[in-house]
Motif scaffolding. Sequence first.
Motif, short mmCIF file in Angstrom:
data_model
loop_
_atom_site.label_atom_id
_atom_site.label_comp_id
_atom_site.label_asym_id
_atom_site.label_seq_id
_atom_site.Cartn_x
_atom_site.Cartn_y
_atom_site.Cartn_z
N GLY A 1 5.23 12.01 4.58
CA GLY A 1 4.63 12.19 3.27
C GLY A 1 3.12 12.09 3.25
O GLY A 1 2.49 12.43 2.25
N TYR A 2 2.50 11.64 4.35
CA TYR A 2 1.05 11.53 4.42
C TYR A 2 0.45 12.84 4.91
O TYR A 2 1.05 13.55 5.72
CB TYR A 2 0.63 10.41 5.38
CG TYR A 2 0.77 9.01 4.84
CD1 TYR A 2 1.65 8.71 3.80
CD2 TYR A 2 0.03 7.96 5.37
CE1 TYR A 2 1.78 7.42 3.31
CE2 TYR A 2 0.16 6.66 4.89
CZ TYR A 2 1.03 6.40 3.87
OH TYR A 2 1.15 5.12 3.39
N GLY A 3 -0.78 13.14 4.45
CA GLY A 3 -1.50 14.29 4.94
C GLY A 3 -2.46 13.90 6.05
O GLY A 3 -2.99 12.78 6.05
N TYR A 4 -2.69 14.81 6.99
CA TYR A 4 -3.55 14.51 8.14
C TYR A 4 -4.46 15.69 8.43
O TYR A 4 -4.02 16.85 8.39
CB TYR A 4 -2.70 14.21 9.39
CG TYR A 4 -1.89 12.96 9.29
CD1 TYR A 4 -2.39 11.74 9.76
CD2 TYR A 4 -0.63 12.96 8.70
CE1 TYR A 4 -1.64 10.57 9.66
CE2 TYR A 4 0.12 11.81 8.59
CZ TYR A 4 -0.39 10.62 9.06
OH TYR A 4 0.35 9.46 8.95
N ALA A 5 -5.71 15.39 8.74
CA ALA A 5 -6.64 16.44 9.18
C ALA A 5 -6.11 17.05 10.47
O ALA A 5 -5.65 16.34 11.37
CB ALA A 5 -8.03 15.85 9.41
N GLY A 6 -6.16 18.38 10.56
CA GLY A 6 -5.72 19.07 11.77
C GLY A 6 -4.22 19.15 11.94
O GLY A 6 -3.74 19.48 13.03
N ALA A 7 -3.46 18.86 10.87
CA ALA A 7 -2.00 18.82 11.01
C ALA A 7 -1.40 20.15 11.46
O ALA A 7 -0.31 20.18 12.04
CB ALA A 7 -1.36 18.38 9.69
N GLY A 8 -2.12 21.23 11.21
CA GLY A 8 -1.61 22.53 11.62
C GLY A 8 -1.67 22.76 13.12
O GLY A 8 -1.07 23.72 13.63
N GLU B 1 -5.18 1.64 22.14
CA GLU B 1 -6.04 2.14 21.07
C GLU B 1 -6.97 3.22 21.59
O GLU B 1 -7.62 3.05 22.61
CB GLU B 1 -6.84 1.00 20.46
CG GLU B 1 -7.73 1.43 19.30
CD GLU B 1 -8.46 0.27 18.67
OE1 GLU B 1 -9.59 0.48 18.17
OE2 GLU B 1 -7.92 -0.87 18.68
N GLY B 2 -7.02 4.33 20.86
CA GLY B 2 -7.88 5.45 21.25
C GLY B 2 -9.06 5.63 20.31
O GLY B 2 -9.39 4.73 19.54
N PRO B 3 -9.69 6.78 20.35
CA PRO B 3 -10.92 7.02 19.60
C PRO B 3 -10.67 7.34 18.13
O PRO B 3 -9.56 7.69 17.72
CB PRO B 3 -11.52 8.24 20.31
CG PRO B 3 -10.31 9.00 20.78
CD PRO B 3 -9.32 7.94 21.20
N VAL B 4 -11.75 7.24 17.34
CA VAL B 4 -11.73 7.73 15.96
C VAL B 4 -11.68 9.25 16.00
O VAL B 4 -12.43 9.89 16.75
CB VAL B 4 -12.99 7.26 15.20
CG1 VAL B 4 -13.06 7.92 13.83
CG2 VAL B 4 -13.00 5.74 15.07
N ILE B 5 -10.77 9.83 15.21
CA ILE B 5 -10.66 11.29 15.22
C ILE B 5 -11.01 11.93 13.88
O ILE B 5 -11.23 13.13 13.80
CB ILE B 5 -9.24 11.74 15.64
CG1 ILE B 5 -8.20 11.31 14.62
CG2 ILE B 5 -8.91 11.22 17.04
CD1 ILE B 5 -6.85 11.97 14.81
N HIS B 6 -11.07 11.09 12.82
CA HIS B 6 -11.37 11.66 11.50
C HIS B 6 -11.84 10.55 10.58
O HIS B 6 -11.35 9.42 10.66
CB HIS B 6 -10.13 12.34 10.90
CG HIS B 6 -10.37 13.00 9.58
ND1 HIS B 6 -11.16 14.11 9.44
CD2 HIS B 6 -9.94 12.68 8.33
CE1 HIS B 6 -11.19 14.47 8.17
NE2 HIS B 6 -10.47 13.61 7.47
#
Length: 236
Positions: free
Chosen positions: A132-139, A190-195
Amino acid sequence: MLLAFVPLVQAETLTYAVTDEGWEPYWIVEDGRIEGILHDVMLALGERLPVQLDASHPLPPLRAQKLFREGHLQIECCVSQLWRAEPEQAEVSLWTVPVLEAQEILLFPPGKAFSYRTLEDLRGRAIATVRGYGYAGAGTFTRVDGADAAALIYLVAQGRSDAGIIDRLEWRYLLRKDARLKLPRWRVEEGPVIHSSQLRLRLHRDYRQWLGSMDAAIRSMQQDGTLARIVARYAP
């Protein structure tokens, strides 16, 4: 004596939306009790405005959005404009200056981190997300949905996805609070910030007279360190 007969003028009250789906540490809703970063922001904001701010009782998210659209709720704190871009929401929305910046990071299965520079690096990968959450780059990637943040972390830890996307403050808060994350079967890297997203107050357009006062109050909370102190309570 004449003053005794002058009717009292009720201060205007604005109601802000609270949903029954918590977003720790931003909204912590347990047994009808409301806490968290954004609740504390609203309490501090209310001290600086000539209007009373009241929390709604916890509502299902779609119900809260419907009531905002109809004007029964006047404020939503704090969301990205991209999260409310649907025409029926956008047309009734006014936006304050940014209150906070939310950052999404990647989580990797142990020993399986991959190089990341842009959202294109997620293309074709299976990424754990919250339903139900939206994400940048989800496509660009294949979603592997979990019911909540804990389910997302477990999907990553068990190698059922190539990575997961989670809010940075939410991750740090859960690391301190949830003892399961110390167990081997829950461990992730833990990885990098992506958005990054600018979180703003959303004000119903029928109450535009309060927008300037809200902007000024938010700026003063930033300048005197109030916002930074609130965040530090939950994510030191």
